[in-house]
Scaffold this motif. Structure first.
Motif, PDB file in Angstrom:
ATOM      1  N   ALA A 129       0.839  -1.205   0.000  1.00 30.99           N
ATOM      2  CA  ALA A 129       0.000   0.000   0.000  1.00 30.99           C
ATOM      3  C   ALA A 129       0.869   1.247   0.000  1.00 30.99           C
ATOM      4  N   GLY A 130       1.943   1.216   0.772  1.00 26.14           N
ATOM      5  CA  GLY A 130       2.836   2.374   0.833  1.00 26.14           C
ATOM      6  C   GLY A 130       3.498   2.662  -0.500  1.00 26.14           C
ATOM      7  N   ILE A 131       4.007   1.616  -1.144  1.00 27.91           N
ATOM      8  CA  ILE A 131       4.691   1.822  -2.435  1.00 27.91           C
ATOM      9  C   ILE A 131       3.699   2.280  -3.494  1.00 27.91           C
ATOM     10  N   THR A 132       2.514   1.669  -3.514  1.00 32.51           N
ATOM     11  CA  THR A 132       1.472   2.062  -4.475  1.00 32.51           C
ATOM     12  C   THR A 132       1.082   3.523  -4.269  1.00 32.51           C
ATOM     13  N   GLY A 133       0.771   3.842  -3.018  1.00 30.52           N
ATOM     14  CA  GLY A 133       0.349   5.209  -2.717  1.00 30.52           C
ATOM     15  C   GLY A 133       1.435   6.223  -2.988  1.00 30.52           C
ATOM     16  N   SER A 134       2.682   5.842  -2.734  1.00 30.51           N
ATOM     17  CA  SER A 134       3.776   6.809  -2.905  1.00 30.51           C
ATOM     18  C   SER A 134       3.916   7.207  -4.371  1.00 30.51           C
ATOM     19  N   ARG A 135       3.793   6.256  -5.268  1.00 33.10           N
ATOM     20  CA  ARG A 135       3.936   6.587  -6.696  1.00 33.10           C
ATOM     21  C   ARG A 135       2.784   7.447  -7.189  1.00 33.10           C
ATOM     22  N   ALA A 136       1.571   7.096  -6.745  1.00 32.14           N
ATOM     23  CA  ALA A 136       0.420   7.892  -7.162  1.00 32.14           C
ATOM     24  C   ALA A 136       0.530   9.309  -6.617  1.00 32.14           C
ATOM     25  N   LEU A 137       0.941   9.415  -5.351  1.00 29.56           N
ATOM     26  CA  LEU A 137       1.089  10.740  -4.741  1.00 29.56           C
ATOM     27  C   LEU A 137       2.199  11.536  -5.408  1.00 29.56           C
ATOM     28  N   GLU A 138       3.289  10.853  -5.747  1.00 33.52           N
ATOM     29  CA  GLU A 138       4.408  11.559  -6.385  1.00 33.52           C
ATOM     30  C   GLU A 138       3.946  12.230  -7.670  1.00 33.52           C
ATOM     31  N   ARG A 139       3.213  11.466  -8.476  1.00 32.15           N
ATOM     32  CA  ARG A 139       2.746  12.034  -9.738  1.00 32.15           C
ATOM     33  C   ARG A 139       1.772  13.180  -9.499  1.00 32.15           C
ATOM     34  N   SER A 140       0.872  12.995  -8.539  1.00 29.47           N
ATOM     35  CA  SER A 140      -0.100  14.055  -8.235  1.00 29.47           C
ATOM     36  C   SER A 140       0.599  15.332  -7.797  1.00 29.47           C
ATOM     37  N   VAL A 141       1.539  15.198  -6.877  1.00 26.95           N
ATOM     38  CA  VAL A 141       2.249  16.370  -6.373  1.00 26.95           C
ATOM     39  C   VAL A 141       3.055  17.022  -7.493  1.00 26.95           C
ATOM     40  N   LEU A 142       3.683  16.218  -8.333  1.00 28.93           N
ATOM     41  CA  LEU A 142       4.488  16.757  -9.444  1.00 28.93           C
ATOM     42  C   LEU A 142       3.621  17.574 -10.388  1.00 28.93           C
ATOM     43  N   ILE A 143       2.498  16.994 -10.786  1.00 28.89           N
ATOM     44  CA  ILE A 143       1.612  17.691 -11.729  1.00 28.89           C
ATOM     45  C   ILE A 143       1.058  18.960 -11.096  1.00 28.89           C
ATOM     46  N   GLY A 144       0.622  18.852  -9.851  1.00 28.79           N
ATOM     47  CA  GLY A 144       0.075  20.030  -9.167  1.00 28.79           C
ATOM     48  C   GLY A 144       1.113  21.132  -9.032  1.00 28.79           C
ATOM     49  N   ALA A 145       2.328  20.770  -8.668  1.00 28.48           N
ATOM     50  CA  ALA A 145       3.373  21.778  -8.481  1.00 28.48           C
ATOM     51  C   ALA A 145       3.753  22.435  -9.814  1.00 28.48           C
ATOM     52  N   VAL A 146       3.821  21.641 -10.873  1.00 31.09           N
ATOM     53  CA  VAL A 146       4.143  22.217 -12.195  1.00 31.09           C
ATOM     54  C   VAL A 146       3.042  23.170 -12.621  1.00 31.09           C
ATOM     55  N   SER A 147       1.782  22.788 -12.398  1.00 34.69           N
ATOM     56  CA  SER A 147       0.664  23.654 -12.771  1.00 34.69           C
ATOM     57  C   SER A 147       0.712  24.978 -12.027  1.00 34.69           C
ATOM     58  N   MET A 148       1.254  24.955 -10.816  1.00 34.78           N
ATOM     59  CA  MET A 148       1.366  26.188 -10.032  1.00 34.78           C
ATOM     60  C   MET A 148       2.645  26.944 -10.363  1.00 34.78           C
ATOM     61  N   GLY A 149       3.449  26.386 -11.249  1.00 38.21           N
ATOM     62  CA  GLY A 149       4.665  27.075 -11.654  1.00 38.21           C
ATOM     63  C   GLY A 149       5.802  26.957 -10.643  1.00 38.21           C
ATOM     64  N   ILE A 150       5.763  25.972  -9.776  1.00 38.57           N
ATOM     65  CA  ILE A 150       6.818  25.805  -8.773  1.00 38.57           C
ATOM     66  C   ILE A 150       8.005  25.101  -9.430  1.00 38.57           C
ATOM     67  N   GLN A 151       9.164  25.762  -9.423  1.00 35.74           N
ATOM     68  CA  GLN A 151      10.329  25.244 -10.139  1.00 35.74           C
ATOM     69  C   GLN A 151      10.868  23.948  -9.536  1.00 35.74           C
ATOM     70  N   SER A 152      10.702  23.791  -8.225  1.00 34.29           N
ATOM     71  CA  SER A 152      11.220  22.575  -7.595  1.00 34.29           C
ATOM     72  C   SER A 152      10.141  21.500  -7.524  1.00 34.29           C
ATOM     73  N   ALA A 153       9.357  21.400  -8.577  1.00 35.68           N
ATOM     74  CA  ALA A 153       8.239  20.460  -8.587  1.00 35.68           C
ATOM     75  C   ALA A 153       8.730  19.016  -8.463  1.00 35.68           C
ATOM     76  N   ARG A 154       9.797  18.698  -9.198  1.00 33.41           N
ATOM     77  CA  ARG A 154      10.285  17.316  -9.181  1.00 33.41           C
ATOM     78  C   ARG A 154      10.795  16.953  -7.787  1.00 33.41           C
ATOM     79  N   LEU A 155      11.467  17.910  -7.141  1.00 33.10           N
ATOM     80  CA  LEU A 155      11.974  17.655  -5.786  1.00 33.10           C
ATOM     81  C   LEU A 155      10.824  17.408  -4.814  1.00 33.10           C
ATOM     82  N   LEU A 156       9.769  18.189  -4.954  1.00 34.00           N
ATOM     83  CA  LEU A 156       8.593  18.013  -4.091  1.00 34.00           C
ATOM     84  C   LEU A 156       7.994  16.623  -4.310  1.00 34.00           C
TER      85      LEU A 156
END
Lengths: 237, 420
Positions: A129-156
């Motif tokens: 569950a942790g590994i599954t959730g982590s990948r889904a969350l990573e993508r969600s956070v990455l997309i959300g951060a890029v949409s907000m124009g945050i340069q460190s999106a990948r790091l987040l």
């Protein structure tokens, strides 16, 4: 002397044959249990695979970014899960088979392994569950951060993923009883250290930036003597 | 300002209707979900209706929350508070309103109950009382025999970019009718259309989508209803909060793509497009250009191209990815996205939404940098153009969407031929 040797040999052979005869039913029972476990493992593997196909698990995992896209030669997640289920049933059958051996030590070992088995299963589920959730969350956070124009999106995104994985591993290890109280203490120290470091970095190192950012957020542009942020006038609808 | 002149164009959609069902009252529902509608405004509206359509009973009701859904109430009647935890509803004029938050279901039921000849769903924004905007919206239904009137407003070329860049060209290419502003919760309907929509099985099969503005428009454009569009003058302006691009894309395109999926068999047989009967004077507003930072838009596009390559790679073919990487190398002042490339990107995302290669909300949000890149490109090109020339530019974009429809059809039918 020859008679004595002959008598000793016959008596030893009889003892060996009697010992084997005593063990034979146990060994036969163990082989039978293993055969039944093999059949049950095959059935479990088929059943789990069917359930996964019915739930469309492979597509859902790919959709959420947990699994890689389908490709030739690449094993599907449902195939891996069904194999794991099959091997698990076979391992259980082996442990049960050990219990048929009358030797006390072997029986005790089998019993302890059986008692430990639920912990292993739950730990594996937590990890999955942790590994599954982590990948889904990573993508969600990455997309959300890029949409907000945050340069460190990948790091987040990466930070989010590894945070979730670390928590899942810690929970799984605690469930397995590995490390005793040392693990929660180490985890607490690690997390507390990270939070303290971030607080110090923001509070001391980025104090001015935070102050300016808060000022911009709560003051009207006219009060600051600035023109409004240029993107404020963009109406998408 | 609203314009009261009519200029019917030839070639309407659908056969003429008889007028037996057009003698009932007029029902107008005003959106009061976000903020209460002053009773004076309601009384003024009723007076305007009676003046404009003498001899007809006019009823004005206010839409408000009732539990988790929306209901119509008499003016002055207090409605429920918005459901707790729910974010502010999208404005009616902005559009992209999902089914459960839509007033359309309540309006259709009330219309059927009263036997109203025509009904209009309007936002609560302040309008120019000296203009005959109600007549422009309802007269096509009551006097000309139309079933559906889509309001259109004069707007600046740099506004409603989501409609200009995605929704209008996509809707036009899919369904073959040039409804300039298909996105918007405001609408006017006739009783026959209302009853047809009410009996649609989607209310039971897909309650999350049924009643949304995208659903209504798709049903009208793929059915036999007579549709027209009415230009009502300058846009009255949204009374709600400005929406983030990512949220707007997720909300609006989710509905539009879902309707494309529902009517796939129909739009695959449509080629080209035809004009819709238009009332009022179409056009766009000139004047002060809204302040937009093209640099920031391009920076977001470049950030997306750098960081979302893995996600875009699941949706877009290598040729599009290569074109995007070339575009990302351009300076902001000369940033351009080709019309064909943009059309294919929108189509690829529509296919990805249909095949669910990526979770749908994540998919639509990942389109944000691409959309902002298109906006930057459009502003660079159309920024110096007048309203008329900008509209021609939009026409060129729509032509590109129509020409690339074959690409969409082939990808839709054979999605597995592109396997990243």
């Amino acid at each position: 002397m020859w008679e004595d040797t002959k008598r000793t040999f016959v008596e030893s052979s009889e003892r060996i044959v009697r010992a084997i005869a005593r063990l034979m039913p146990t060994l036969l029972a163990m082989v039978l249990i293993l055969l039944v476990a093999a059949v049950a493992a095959g059935a479990a593997r088929l059943l789990v695979r069917r359930v996964c196909l019915r739930l469309d698990l492979d597509r859902r995992l790919r959709e959420w970014g947990v699994a890689l896209p389908a490709a030739e030669g690449r094993r599907e997640p449902s195939e891996a899960i069904s194999r794991l289920a099959g091997w698990g049933v076979l391992a259980l059958g082996f442990v049960l088979g050990l219990g048929t051996i009358e030797a006390t030590a072997t029986s005790v070992l089998a019993m302890r392994m059986l008692e430990y088995l639920p912990h292993v299963v739950v730990a594996l589920l937590i990890l999955a569950a942790g590994i599954t959730g982590s990948r889904a969350l990573e993508r969600s956070v990455l997309i959300g951060a890029v949409s907000m124009g945050i340069q460190s999106a990948r790091l987040l995104g990466l930070g989010t993923r590894w945070l979730v994985v670390t928590v899942a591993v810690a929970m799984a290890l605690e469930h397995l009883g590995v490390g005793g109280t040392m693990l929660p203490v180490a985890f607490g120290i690690l997390f507390g250290g990270i939070v303290l470091a971030l607080a110090l970095a923001v509070g001391l190192g980025a104090r001015d930036v935070v102050a300016r950012s808060l000022e911009r957020r709560f003051q009207e542009p006219a009060e600051r003597g600035e023109a409004p942020a240029a993107t404020d006038d963009l109406k998408h609808l | 300002m609203r314009d009261a002149t009519y200029s019917p164009s030839p070639d309407p959609i659908g056969p003429p209707r008889d007028r037996m069902e057009r003698t009932g009252p007029i029902l107008v529902a005003v959106d009061g979900r976000a903020s209460p509608v002053p009773p004076d405004d309601v009384r003024r509206l009723e007076g305007s209706l009676r003046l404009r359509f003498p001899g007809r009973e006019a009823v004005v009701m206010v839409a408000g929350w009732e539990g988790p859904g929306v209901a119509l109430r008499a003016p002055g009647t207090a409605g429920d508070a918005p459901p707790p935890g729910r974010p502010p509803p999208p404005t009616l004029t902005g559009g992209g309103i999902p089914g459960p938050e839509s007033t359309m279901g309540a309006l259709l039921r009330e219309m059927d109950r009263r036997g109203a000849a025509a009904a209009a769903l309007l936002s609560g924004d302040v309008r120019d009382a000296t203009r005959d905007w109600l007549g422009a919206l309802l007269a096509p239904l009551l006097d000309e025999g139309f079933d559906y009137a889509c309001p259109a407003y004069l707007r600046h070329k740099a506004e409603a970019t989501l409609n200009t860049g995605v929704v209008y060209p996509l809707t036009r290419a899919l369904y073959g009718w040039r409804l300039r502003q298909p996105l918007g919760g405001e609408a006017a309907l006739s009783l026959p259309l209302a009853r047809k929509l009410l009996s649609d099985p989607d209310w039971r099969r897909d309650p999350a989508q049924a009643g949304s503005d995208a659903w209504v428009v798709a049903k009208v454009l793929t059915g036999a209803a007579r549709a027209c569009q009415s230009w009502l003058g300058a846009w009255p302006g949204a009374s709600g909060p400005r929406e983030d691009a990512s949220l707007a894309l997720g909300r609006v395109l989710g509905l539009v793509f879902r309707e494309a999926e529902r009517h796939a068999e129909r739009w695959q047989r449509v080629e080209g497009s035809r004009p819709v009967v238009t009332f009022g004077a179409p056009g766009a507003l000139d004047g002060e250009v809204p302040r937009v930072s093209v640099d920031r838009l391009v920076a977001t596009f470049q950030l997306g191209q750098r960081e979302l390559g893995a996600v875009w790679g699941l949706v877009l073919p290598p040729a599009s990815l290569l074109a995007l990487s070339r575009a990302a190398a351009l300076p902001a002042a000369s940033f351009r996205l080709d019309d064909v490339l943009w059309a294919r990107i929108v189509y690829d995302f529509a296919v990805a939404h249909y095949t669910r290669v990526v979770e749908r909300r994540q998919l639509l949000r990942s389109l944000t940098p691409l959309y902002l890149g298109w906006v930057a490109s459009f502003l660079n090109e159309a920024g110096a153009l007048g309203a008329g020339a900008a509209e021609e530019r939009v026409e060129a974009l729509c032509t590109a969407f129509e020409r690339e429809k074959r690409y969409l059809i082939s990808r839709w039918r054979w999605p597995d031929t592109f396997n990243p």
